[in-house]
Design an enzyme around this catalytic site. Structure first.
Site, PDB file in Angstrom:
ATOM      1  N   GLU A 123     -23.985  -7.039 -29.830  1.00 34.11           N
ATOM      2  CA  GLU A 123     -23.002  -8.031 -30.267  1.00 34.11           C
ATOM      3  C   GLU A 123     -22.562  -8.947 -29.112  1.00 34.11           C
ATOM      4  O   GLU A 123     -21.381  -9.186 -28.907  1.00 34.11           O
ATOM      5  CB  GLU A 123     -21.784  -7.343 -30.895  1.00 34.11           C
ATOM      6  CG  GLU A 123     -22.135  -6.474 -32.087  1.00 34.11           C
ATOM      7  CD  GLU A 123     -20.905  -5.897 -32.800  1.00 34.11           C
ATOM      8  OE1 GLU A 123     -19.827  -5.832 -32.174  1.00 34.11           O
ATOM      9  OE2 GLU A 123     -21.036  -5.543 -33.980  1.00 34.11           O
ATOM     10  N   GLU A 268     -25.694  -1.652 -37.700  1.00 29.46           N
ATOM     11  CA  GLU A 268     -24.505  -0.815 -37.860  1.00 29.46           C
ATOM     12  C   GLU A 268     -23.842  -1.153 -39.184  1.00 29.46           C
ATOM     13  O   GLU A 268     -23.703  -2.324 -39.538  1.00 29.46           O
ATOM     14  CB  GLU A 268     -23.478  -1.066 -36.742  1.00 29.46           C
ATOM     15  CG  GLU A 268     -23.918  -0.692 -35.351  1.00 29.46           C
ATOM     16  CD  GLU A 268     -22.860  -1.041 -34.303  1.00 29.46           C
ATOM     17  OE1 GLU A 268     -21.665  -1.141 -34.669  1.00 29.46           O
ATOM     18  OE2 GLU A 268     -23.229  -1.236 -33.134  1.00 29.46           O
TER      19      GLU A 268
END
Length: 319
Positions: A123, A268
């Site tokens: 991220e 995720e």
């Protein structure tokens, strides 16, 4: 101490629920981090995963203890590169070459680790990072891909960058209006073109819980998979949960970039057990049960109806 104990009990209950459901669902993976208040021996974790028919795991680093525990297991592994290494890997190809030699090639042996992906950062374009990794992520990716290719590994594994779903957005919650976030749009276009040219997958982390966390007026049931909430019609498709809508927003963003068929991995997806009024074991179990039923049906989203590739993350928002 009492609060921490309660948190561990809540999290443990949900973990057991997921493992129980895993016995009936095949093909999904789990995230395995090494930051925990009570870390388990990696050999125990590997045995527990295999006993519950979980054969895919995503790591956040290349910790040697964990990698050695996975050796010979046959499990598909996504090895992670932490964000704090991106600058080093971006600045010098030699560093990327050394990293691949030490953390990938060293395990490519008989009864070694079945490495399928290398995750470059995690991220990195999250807005909370204030652009800290904007200049280093793509160069690091290119160097790692080059090093993997030079070492002869790209026939069996692919590099990728797990991005938060925050890198794209849509007006009026319509997936068909999806596009990459304006401040990262050009770099994302460059990255997805590189992915496309080198047959690399796009990895995205999707958290329906965040919709509730960030918007007190968000319809609660739309965060789950029961179909009990509102249905949003869009461009001939109907969306009854935010996961599908979020995923297809990315698909539309890729389509606008001229890319129609890129593989997408959900790196995720999960629901917390503490730290917010909607972060409860009961709602976490509801979310995972709905997700697992969806995965068991081997169906995708309205735009991508094929089977999804998903890695679960069971977690708490408390530290």
């Amino acid at each position: 101490m009492a609060g921490r104990a309660a948190m561990l009990v809540n999290l443990g209950t949900v973990v057991m629920t997921v493992l129980t459901l895993a016995s009936f669902v095949e093909g999904f993976g789990v995230n395995w981090g090494n930051i925990a208040s009570h870390p388990l021996n990696p050999d125990i974790v590997v045995r527990m995963l295999k006993e519950n028919k979980i054969n895919k795991v995503k790591l956040f680093d290349a910790d040697s203890w964990t990698m050695n525990a996975l050796a010979g297991s046959g499990m598909e592994v996504m090895v992670g590169i932490p964000n704090n290494l991106l600058e080093t890997l971006a600045d010098d190809y030699g560093n990327a070459k050394d990293w691949v030699k030490e953390n990938i090639t060293a395990y490519m042996r008989k009864d070694g680790v079945n490495i399928k992906y290398v995750a470059v950062g995690n991220e990195p374009f999250l807005s909370a990072y204030n652009g800290s990794y904007l200049k280093t992520t793509f160069p690091a990716l290119k160097n790692i891909h080059r090093a993997l290719k030079e070492a002869g590994h790209t026939d069996v594994m692919k590099a990728t960058i797990p991005q938060n779903a925050e890198v794209y957005q849509s007006a009026n919650d319509k997936p068909s209006e999806g596009d990459f976030r304006s401040d990262v749009k050009q770099i994302m276009l460059d990255i997805v073109k590189f992915f496309h040219d080198n047959d690399l997958p796009f990895t995205v982390n999707i958290y329906p819980f965040l919709s509730l966390y960030l918007n007190q007026h968000f319809p609660v049931e739309y965060a789950f998979f029961d179909g009990n909430g509102q249905t949003i019609p869009d461009n001939g498709k109907n969306y009854d949960n935010v996961f599908d809508a979020n995923y297809d927003t990315l698909v539309y963003a890729l389509n606008k970039a001229g890319i129609k068929d890129m593989k997408i991995i959900v790196g995720e997806v999960g629901w917390p057990t503490d730290g917010h009024k909607y972060a409860t074991p009961k709602l976490a179990e509801k979310f995972y049960a709905g997700l697992m039923k969806r995965l068991a049906k081997d169906v995708g989203t309205p735009l991508r109806p094929e089977k999804l590739e998903v890695y679960l993350l069971v977690y708490s928002t408390k530290t």
